[in-house]
Motif scaffolding. Structure first.
Motif, PDB file in Angstrom:
ATOM      1  N   GLU A  21       0.852  -1.171   0.000  1.00 38.29           N
ATOM      2  CA  GLU A  21       0.000   0.000   0.000  1.00 38.29           C
ATOM      3  C   GLU A  21       0.894   1.229   0.000  1.00 38.29           C
ATOM      4  OE1 GLU A  21      -2.999   0.144   2.979  1.00 38.29           O
ATOM      5  OE2 GLU A  21      -3.494  -1.969   2.745  1.00 38.29           O
ATOM      6  N   ILE A  22       0.324   2.334  -0.439  1.00 37.13           N
ATOM      7  CA  ILE A  22       1.091   3.575  -0.426  1.00 37.13           C
ATOM      8  C   ILE A  22       1.352   3.971   1.028  1.00 37.13           C
ATOM      9  CG2 ILE A  22       1.071   6.017  -1.086  1.00 37.13           C
ATOM     10  CD1 ILE A  22       1.309   4.084  -3.433  1.00 37.13           C
ATOM     11  N   ASP A  23       2.580   4.297   1.313  1.00 34.96           N
ATOM     12  CA  ASP A  23       3.020   4.664   2.650  1.00 34.96           C
ATOM     13  C   ASP A  23       2.298   5.919   3.127  1.00 34.96           C
ATOM     14  OD1 ASP A  23       4.803   6.113   4.573  1.00 34.96           O
ATOM     15  OD2 ASP A  23       6.050   4.327   4.308  1.00 34.96           O
ATOM     16  N   GLY A  24       1.781   5.894   4.322  1.00 36.59           N
ATOM     17  CA  GLY A  24       1.057   7.037   4.889  1.00 36.59           C
ATOM     18  C   GLY A  24       1.896   8.292   4.999  1.00 36.59           C
ATOM     19  N   PHE A  25       3.181   8.144   5.250  1.00 33.68           N
ATOM     20  CA  PHE A  25       4.054   9.319   5.313  1.00 33.68           C
ATOM     21  C   PHE A  25       4.199   9.943   3.927  1.00 33.68           C
ATOM     22  CE2 PHE A  25       5.379   7.068   9.167  1.00 33.68           C
ATOM     23  CZ  PHE A  25       5.315   8.101  10.096  1.00 33.68           C
ATOM     24  N   ALA A  26       4.296   9.113   2.891  1.00 29.05           N
ATOM     25  CA  ALA A  26       4.364   9.623   1.519  1.00 29.05           C
ATOM     26  C   ALA A  26       3.067  10.359   1.175  1.00 29.05           C
ATOM     27  CB  ALA A  26       4.617   8.499   0.526  1.00 29.05           C
ATOM     28  N   VAL A  35      -0.579  17.197  -3.880  1.00 29.65           N
ATOM     29  CA  VAL A  35      -0.589  15.958  -4.658  1.00 29.65           C
ATOM     30  C   VAL A  35      -1.360  14.909  -3.864  1.00 29.65           C
ATOM     31  CG1 VAL A  35       0.815  14.102  -5.642  1.00 29.65           C
ATOM     32  CG2 VAL A  35       1.575  16.479  -5.826  1.00 29.65           C
ATOM     33  N   GLU A  36      -2.463  14.451  -4.431  1.00 32.24           N
ATOM     34  CA  GLU A  36      -3.353  13.485  -3.781  1.00 32.24           C
ATOM     35  C   GLU A  36      -2.880  12.062  -4.058  1.00 32.24           C
ATOM     36  OE1 GLU A  36      -5.905  11.027  -2.371  1.00 32.24           O
ATOM     37  OE2 GLU A  36      -6.280  13.120  -1.895  1.00 32.24           O
ATOM     38  N   LEU A  37      -2.449  11.366  -3.019  1.00 36.80           N
ATOM     39  CA  LEU A  37      -2.031   9.970  -3.159  1.00 36.80           C
ATOM     40  C   LEU A  37      -2.930   9.021  -2.375  1.00 36.80           C
ATOM     41  CD1 LEU A  37       1.879  10.045  -2.850  1.00 36.80           C
ATOM     42  CD2 LEU A  37       0.491   9.934  -4.914  1.00 36.80           C
ATOM     43  N   GLN A  38      -3.899   9.557  -1.684  1.00 37.12           N
ATOM     44  CA  GLN A  38      -4.749   8.738  -0.815  1.00 37.12           C
ATOM     45  C   GLN A  38      -5.338   7.535  -1.543  1.00 37.12           C
ATOM     46  OE1 GLN A  38      -4.951   9.534   2.444  1.00 37.12           O
ATOM     47  NE2 GLN A  38      -6.075   7.679   2.838  1.00 37.12           N
ATOM     48  N   ARG A  39      -5.784   7.726  -2.774  1.00 41.35           N
ATOM     49  CA  ARG A  39      -6.400   6.630  -3.530  1.00 41.35           C
ATOM     50  C   ARG A  39      -5.418   5.952  -4.484  1.00 41.35           C
ATOM     51  NH1 ARG A  39     -10.596  10.813  -4.260  1.00 41.35           N
ATOM     52  NH2 ARG A  39      -9.415  11.177  -6.131  1.00 41.35           N
ATOM     53  N   HIS A  40      -4.181   6.402  -4.490  1.00 40.06           N
ATOM     54  CA  HIS A  40      -3.174   5.831  -5.387  1.00 40.06           C
ATOM     55  C   HIS A  40      -2.891   4.391  -4.973  1.00 40.06           C
ATOM     56  CE1 HIS A  40      -0.008   6.195  -8.375  1.00 40.06           C
ATOM     57  NE2 HIS A  40       0.767   5.527  -7.545  1.00 40.06           N
ATOM     58  N   ARG A  41      -2.638   3.558  -5.946  1.00 40.21           N
ATOM     59  CA  ARG A  41      -2.349   2.152  -5.701  1.00 40.21           C
ATOM     60  C   ARG A  41      -1.068   1.777  -6.433  1.00 40.21           C
ATOM     61  NH1 ARG A  41      -2.617  -2.379  -7.981  1.00 40.21           N
ATOM     62  NH2 ARG A  41      -3.689  -4.274  -7.483  1.00 40.21           N
ATOM     63  N   SER A  42      -0.200   1.058  -5.756  1.00 39.53           N
ATOM     64  CA  SER A  42       1.016   0.567  -6.393  1.00 39.53           C
ATOM     65  C   SER A  42       0.665  -0.462  -7.451  1.00 39.53           C
ATOM     66  CB  SER A  42       1.907  -0.138  -5.362  1.00 39.53           C
ATOM     67  OG  SER A  42       2.763   0.744  -4.759  1.00 39.53           O
ATOM     68  N   ARG A  43       1.369  -0.427  -8.546  1.00 42.25           N
ATOM     69  CA  ARG A  43       1.239  -1.481  -9.535  1.00 42.25           C
ATOM     70  C   ARG A  43       2.588  -1.738 -10.169  1.00 42.25           C
ATOM     71  NH1 ARG A  43      -1.864   0.840 -14.704  1.00 42.25           N
ATOM     72  NH2 ARG A  43      -0.861   2.839 -14.789  1.00 42.25           N
ATOM     73  N   SER A  44       2.742  -2.927 -10.685  1.00 48.49           N
ATOM     74  CA  SER A  44       4.031  -3.371 -11.219  1.00 48.49           C
ATOM     75  C   SER A  44       4.063  -3.208 -12.733  1.00 48.49           C
ATOM     76  CB  SER A  44       4.258  -4.839 -10.854  1.00 48.49           C
ATOM     77  OG  SER A  44       3.331  -5.644 -11.550  1.00 48.49           O
ATOM     78  N   PHE A  45       5.254  -3.373 -13.305  1.00 46.76           N
ATOM     79  CA  PHE A  45       5.395  -3.366 -14.759  1.00 46.76           C
ATOM     80  C   PHE A  45       4.529  -4.461 -15.372  1.00 46.76           C
ATOM     81  CE2 PHE A  45       9.514  -1.309 -13.724  1.00 46.76           C
ATOM     82  CZ  PHE A  45       9.446  -0.226 -14.579  1.00 46.76           C
ATOM     83  N   ASP A  46       4.553  -5.651 -14.763  1.00 49.94           N
ATOM     84  CA  ASP A  46       3.759  -6.764 -15.284  1.00 49.94           C
ATOM     85  C   ASP A  46       2.273  -6.422 -15.267  1.00 49.94           C
ATOM     86  OD1 ASP A  46       6.062  -8.267 -15.673  1.00 49.94           O
ATOM     87  OD2 ASP A  46       5.937  -9.203 -13.694  1.00 49.94           O
ATOM     88  N   ASP A  96      12.516   6.996  14.213  1.00 48.89           N
ATOM     89  CA  ASP A  96      11.465   6.490  15.099  1.00 48.89           C
ATOM     90  C   ASP A  96      10.367   7.517  15.366  1.00 48.89           C
ATOM     91  OD1 ASP A  96      12.713   4.005  15.360  1.00 48.89           O
ATOM     92  OD2 ASP A  96      13.958   4.720  17.014  1.00 48.89           O
ATOM     93  N   GLN A  97      10.741   8.754  15.517  1.00 49.09           N
ATOM     94  CA  GLN A  97       9.773   9.799  15.853  1.00 49.09           C
ATOM     95  C   GLN A  97       9.067  10.294  14.599  1.00 49.09           C
ATOM     96  OE1 GLN A  97       9.157  10.598  19.063  1.00 49.09           O
ATOM     97  NE2 GLN A  97      10.635   8.991  19.553  1.00 49.09           N
ATOM     98  N   ARG A  98       7.786  10.603  14.725  1.00 44.06           N
ATOM     99  CA  ARG A  98       6.967  11.013  13.584  1.00 44.06           C
ATOM    100  C   ARG A  98       7.548  12.222  12.857  1.00 44.06           C
ATOM    101  NH1 ARG A  98       3.100  13.680  11.062  1.00 44.06           N
ATOM    102  NH2 ARG A  98       1.229  12.660  10.342  1.00 44.06           N
ATOM    103  N   GLU A  99       7.921  13.258  13.584  1.00 50.28           N
ATOM    104  CA  GLU A  99       8.435  14.479  12.929  1.00 50.28           C
ATOM    105  C   GLU A  99       9.751  14.219  12.215  1.00 50.28           C
ATOM    106  OE1 GLU A  99       7.120  17.344  11.933  1.00 50.28           O
ATOM    107  OE2 GLU A  99       5.317  16.400  12.721  1.00 50.28           O
ATOM    108  N   ALA A 100      10.589  13.373  12.786  1.00 52.49           N
ATOM    109  CA  ALA A 100      11.857  13.024  12.126  1.00 52.49           C
ATOM    110  C   ALA A 100      11.581  12.262  10.832  1.00 52.49           C
ATOM    111  CB  ALA A 100      12.738  12.206  13.055  1.00 52.49           C
ATOM    112  N   ARG A 101      10.610  11.354  10.863  1.00 49.74           N
ATOM    113  CA  ARG A 101      10.232  10.619   9.655  1.00 49.74           C
ATOM    114  C   ARG A 101       9.667  11.555   8.602  1.00 49.74           C
ATOM    115  NH1 ARG A 101       7.464   4.769  10.654  1.00 49.74           N
ATOM    116  NH2 ARG A 101       9.437   3.700  10.468  1.00 49.74           N
ATOM    117  N   MET A 102       8.787  12.451   9.039  1.00 49.14           N
ATOM    118  CA  MET A 102       8.193  13.416   8.104  1.00 49.14           C
ATOM    119  C   MET A 102       9.293  14.246   7.438  1.00 49.14           C
ATOM    120  SD  MET A 102       4.871  13.107   7.864  1.00 49.14           S
ATOM    121  CE  MET A 102       4.203  14.690   7.368  1.00 49.14           C
ATOM    122  N   ALA A 103      10.288  14.644   8.197  1.00 50.72           N
ATOM    123  CA  ALA A 103      11.393  15.436   7.634  1.00 50.72           C
ATOM    124  C   ALA A 103      12.144  14.642   6.571  1.00 50.72           C
ATOM    125  CB  ALA A 103      12.345  15.884   8.745  1.00 50.72           C
ATOM    126  N   LEU A 104      12.362  13.356   6.812  1.00 51.97           N
ATOM    127  CA  LEU A 104      13.050  12.518   5.826  1.00 51.97           C
ATOM    128  C   LEU A 104      12.204  12.332   4.570  1.00 51.97           C
ATOM    129  CD1 LEU A 104      14.551   9.879   8.256  1.00 51.97           C
ATOM    130  CD2 LEU A 104      15.844  11.513   6.866  1.00 51.97           C
TER     131      LEU A 104
END
Length: 127
Positions: A21-26, A35-46, A96-104
């Motif tokens: 699934e699309i990562d919540g932080f992304a 950029v709306e990714l809430q409904r985005h779904r990963s799909r492969s080349f195949d 580990d911390q939410r804000e640190a992850r968001m920054a990355l």
């Protein structure tokens, strides 16, 4: 890419695997720039091929991971595709911390935007 360049090019997002699934932080950091990714779904080349996307109609694959670069290069045996590898920070599991992850995640998002504008020029304001 779609946000910056609109319909000037046919763009599809694809990954090596489609089992994630699309990562919540992304989703969160992309929402910050409209950029709306809430409904985005990963799909492969195949999966793209199975759904009828003609991979031979694409000119360029922008690979953001070594695995996607390898898969895209495999496809060049069958299709004329240019492949560019853009190494970007993979922020998953780096803090580990939410804000640190968001920054990355913001750093990764901004790296991608910088590479897009370097490669394709300034964003368009209208089509």
């Amino acid at each position: 890419m779609k946000k910056l360049y609109g319909t000037r090019a046919y763009i599809q997002s694809v990954g090596v695997n489609n089992d994630m699934e699309i990562d919540g932080f992304a989703v969160a950091v992309c929402a910050e720039i409209g950029v709306e990714l809430q409904r985005h779904r990963s799909r492969s080349f195949d999966e793209m091929e199975q759904w009828g996307d003609d991979l031979s109609s694409f000119d360029l694959v922008l690979a953001l991971s070594p695995a996607s670069q390898r898969r895209a290069l495999d496809l060049t045996q069958f299709y004329h595709l240019d492949v560019e590898y853009w190494p970007v920070l993979d922020p998953t599991g780096m803090a580990d911390q939410r804000e640190a992850r968001m920054a990355l995640y913001r750093q990764t998002r901004d790296q991608i935007i910088a590479r897009l504008t370097e490669r394709f020029g300034p964003p368009v304001t209208s089509d």
